[in-house]
Design an enzyme around this catalytic site. Sequence first.
Site, PDB file in Angstrom:
ATOM      1  CB  THR A 121      -0.919   0.007   1.223  1.00  9.35           C
ATOM      2  OG1 THR A 121      -1.739  -1.163   1.200  1.00  9.35           O
ATOM      3  CG2 THR A 121      -1.811   1.241   1.224  1.00  9.35           C
ATOM      4  N   GLY A 258      -8.373  -0.955  14.440  1.00 11.07           N
ATOM      5  CA  GLY A 258      -6.941  -0.994  14.724  1.00 11.07           C
ATOM      6  C   GLY A 258      -6.247  -1.775  13.626  1.00 11.07           C
ATOM      7  CB  CYS A 261      -5.043  -1.933   6.752  1.00 11.87           C
ATOM      8  SG  CYS A 261      -4.118  -3.320   6.053  1.00 11.87           S
ATOM      9  CE  LYS A 322     -10.352  -8.746  11.374  1.00 17.17           C
ATOM     10  NZ  LYS A 322     -10.459  -8.503   9.913  1.00 17.17           N
TER      11      LYS A 322
END
Length: 441
Positions: A121, A258, A261, A322
């Site tokens: 990215t 969180g 990314c 997560k």
Amino acid sequence: MKLAVIGTGYVGLVTGTCFSDLGNEVTCIDVNQAKVEGLKQGIIPIYEPGLSELVLRNHEEGRLNFTTNAAEAIPDAEVIYIAVGTPQSDSGAADLSAVWKVVEGIAPLLRKDALVVVKSTVPVGTNGKVYDMLNKLCGREVNVASNPEFLKEGSAISDFMYPDRVVCGVRNREAEALLNTLHAPLLRTGKPILFMSPESSELTKYAANALLATKISFINEIANLSEKVGADINDVRIGMGHDQRIGFQFLFPGLGYGGSCFPKDVRALASLADSLELNPLIMRAVDEVNVHQRASLVRKIDAFYGGEVAGKTFGVWGLAFKPKTDDIREAPALELLNYLVDNGATIRVHDPEAMENVNEIFGEKIAAYCKSEMEAVDGVDCLAINTEWNEYRTPDFKKLKSKMKTPTVFDGRNLFDLATMEKHGFTYFSVGRRPVDIASS
């Protein structure tokens, strides 16, 4: 095809492994010797469901190899993926130093018809800079494309193998044809492969993540408002989500986002806008709301105990940002643990995958790293829930209450039904819903 993937983090390892599972010959390259040797022995440095099995099978069958020596793989590779990290710098922009180092390293090794694909990215315009840099270093035109990833930690294998779409930024038909052939096995269900300019491709990645992050921050602001006006955020969310223009995805209140990314991508997009003398009001607000939301359990706990948590014992369920990952980067649990440690509380924690990573940060400052969620609540004054792992959703409430010193729960993920908690006699605080307070009932 023969592929080389540079970088064995979440993106690089998943990309290389999945392409090898589709029948390609893939070599993953990393500068970390210990990581490479571990991968050769089947030791996976990250937790991602299904990844270990795929790595082992494809390595054993000779389609997936690992090395620290780029010269072993680059000269024969038809496609070279750059999948190194682009962490957030002090200014909030993406740190591209690893990308530039890779470009310099591969330039003398590239075959003339090789396609270099930037998977990392990166800010808009990076692909063009890679193209110019390789052309200069190689003394000829090098084909460079963009192919951003849209993988979710915890479901990365499925996301790769069954994508909603594949986005590719290309400069010519040769790159388009090659990437179309490479991705063809992933698109048999009719999902599209979208070809566009490298700049559009790079911006698509940031724009998608920023919009998803915006939905999370928005629903958390509405959740906080719900608590103040006596509304129930679950009712509000359902009323919103049935509007087909809005939908339900990423519309769950909690402790914010969180991981690796969303936080850095939102900030990088805002930084890009700043550099162009634009004022990224929405992106700044999305980030500010999220940073504030991550500490919402801390504020509720602090208010409940009047700032006096010293000497009290806290059970903590969930440490990863997560479920289905061991990633604790910018995890809300870290906000809570820092608060409890700094204020003299005793802490017992449980997470199915992330305890080792937390141990590296907090060590003996945490009293107990527990093998089960019930062990983590032995004799605690309260329980705080940070991550919505499935095993936390339906506990034996009678057993849970009996193990706790006082039946108080701070739930940052709205796992439990209000009526159920009231029935079992818990004092219960959640997000965007009325508290259940047995002390005043």
